[in-house]
Design an enzyme around this catalytic site. Sequence first.
Site, PDB file in Angstrom:
ATOM      1  N   SER A   8       1.978   7.881  -1.465  1.00  0.00           N
ATOM      2  CA  SER A   8       0.674   7.615  -2.088  1.00  0.00           C
ATOM      3  C   SER A   8       0.756   7.506  -3.605  1.00  0.00           C
ATOM      4  CB  SER A   8      -0.362   8.669  -1.675  1.00  0.00           C
ATOM      5  OG  SER A   8      -0.566   8.626  -0.269  1.00  0.00           O
ATOM      6  N   HIS A  48      14.079   6.587   6.184  1.00  0.00           N
ATOM      7  CA  HIS A  48      12.641   6.723   5.908  1.00  0.00           C
ATOM      8  C   HIS A  48      11.985   7.572   6.999  1.00  0.00           C
ATOM      9  CE1 HIS A  48       8.452   5.766   5.270  1.00  0.00           C
ATOM     10  NE2 HIS A  48       8.791   5.416   4.056  1.00  0.00           N
ATOM     11  N   GLU A  70       9.324   7.279   8.537  1.00  0.00           N
ATOM     12  CA  GLU A  70       8.758   6.529   9.672  1.00  0.00           C
ATOM     13  C   GLU A  70       9.848   6.210  10.697  1.00  0.00           C
ATOM     14  OE1 GLU A  70       6.851   3.556   7.276  1.00  0.00           O
ATOM     15  OE2 GLU A  70       5.412   5.062   6.614  1.00  0.00           O
ATOM     16  N   GLY A  94       1.148   7.307   3.015  1.00  0.00           N
ATOM     17  CA  GLY A  94       0.078   6.518   3.614  1.00  0.00           C
ATOM     18  C   GLY A  94      -1.196   7.303   3.873  1.00  0.00           C
ATOM     19  N   ASN A 120       8.413  -0.569  -0.989  1.00  0.00           N
ATOM     20  CA  ASN A 120       8.799  -0.583   0.420  1.00  0.00           C
ATOM     21  C   ASN A 120       7.641  -1.246   1.149  1.00  0.00           C
ATOM     22  OD1 ASN A 120       9.442  -0.154   3.064  1.00  0.00           O
ATOM     23  ND2 ASN A 120       9.234   2.081   3.004  1.00  0.00           N
ATOM     24  N   GLU A 174      10.178  11.950  -0.379  1.00  0.00           N
ATOM     25  CA  GLU A 174       8.918  11.470   0.188  1.00  0.00           C
ATOM     26  C   GLU A 174       8.355  12.520   1.145  1.00  0.00           C
ATOM     27  OE1 GLU A 174       8.707   6.885  -0.187  1.00  0.00           O
ATOM     28  OE2 GLU A 174       9.328   7.431   1.826  1.00  0.00           O
ATOM     29  N   LYS A 198       7.378  -2.140   4.150  1.00  0.00           N
ATOM     30  CA  LYS A 198       7.219  -1.747   5.564  1.00  0.00           C
ATOM     31  C   LYS A 198       7.040  -3.002   6.432  1.00  0.00           C
ATOM     32  CE  LYS A 198       5.690   2.697   3.931  1.00  0.00           C
ATOM     33  NZ  LYS A 198       4.937   3.913   4.127  1.00  0.00           N
TER      34      LYS A 198
HETATM   35  P1  13P Z   1       2.642   4.903   0.543  1.00  0.00           P
HETATM   36  O1  13P Z   1       2.892   4.614  -0.924  1.00  0.00           O
HETATM   37  O2  13P Z   1       1.885   3.833   1.243  1.00  0.00           O
HETATM   38  O3  13P Z   1       2.102   6.282   0.741  1.00  0.00           O
HETATM   39  O4  13P Z   1       4.091   4.883   1.232  1.00  0.00           O
HETATM   40  C1  13P Z   1       5.127   5.574   0.636  1.00  0.00           C
HETATM   41  C2  13P Z   1       6.378   5.235   1.341  1.00  0.00           C
HETATM   42  O5  13P Z   1       6.558   5.563   2.504  1.00  0.00           O
HETATM   43  C3  13P Z   1       7.379   4.464   0.607  1.00  0.00           C
HETATM   44  O6  13P Z   1       8.584   4.423   1.306  1.00  0.00           O
END
Ligand code: 13P
Length: 258
Positions: free
Chosen positions: A218, A100, A102, A178, A13, A172, A15
């Site tokens: 992560s 997601h 976010e 992150g 992903n 997640e 982002k």
């Molecule tokens: P990270 O791997 O950067 O923690 O992000 C995970 C994520 O949100 C994947 O959708």
Amino acid sequence: MNKSTRKAIIAGNWKMNKTRREAKELLEAIKPLVANAEGNVEVIACVPFTNLETAINTTAGSNVKVGAENVHFEKSGAFTGEISADMLVELGVEYVVIGHSERRQYFGETDETVNKRLLSAIGSGLKAILCVGETLEQREQGITEEVIAMQTKIALQGTCEKCIKNVVIAYEPVWAIGTGKVATPEQAQDVCAFIRKTIAGLFNQEVADGITIQYGGSMNAKNCAELLAKPDIDGGLIGGASLKAEDFNTIVQAAVNG
Ligand code: 13P
């Protein structure tokens, strides 16, 4: 049915990262590294809308599939700035990330809109990667399972036994995204097993045994093998580490070997 009969999926992903030129470079680097995963582990790059066409052209003829990071639930109309499922299908997009954290956190996404997006996506022929996960506060309050059950059940309202085959679930935990704070393999396994149990309750054991459940948060080249070795973790949804070809490939290879 055990893990070896389920489809393992490693998805990046990206982002809000990478220009088109950078996207092409990264995919050109990833393609030869992950070619050996074909037929064993599905490899997906979920990229910003502006990179979709570049990604589809760059990955043509390879085993890397392309996904979008969001989709609107209406077919068309006055929804400035939105993209419909049919628009993605027309481009050749195969997967889409839905719900997601976010998007839930920063863009007002709710369980209800997640459900509408999911139905629209699979109704148009896309495969959905449905994200669920608890916040740190919810985990500390001891309500992780309640939150996960609610998110999963509402998101899947109106789906059927046949169309659920086009849904992948990504667990997640919000506190692990992150932050560099990865869930322990046991924590991740427990919740992935709980999601599978929830699916069995909604449908039946056969559907639950067949659905791919990923962990995300992560996950990186160092911790992936331990996570992917767990019986209910069938893959990963990778943020930061998917932006580096070598690291992303290490995760793909851990899935191939695991
Ligand atoms: P990270 O791997 O950067 O923690 O992000 C995970 C994520 O949100 C994947 O959708």
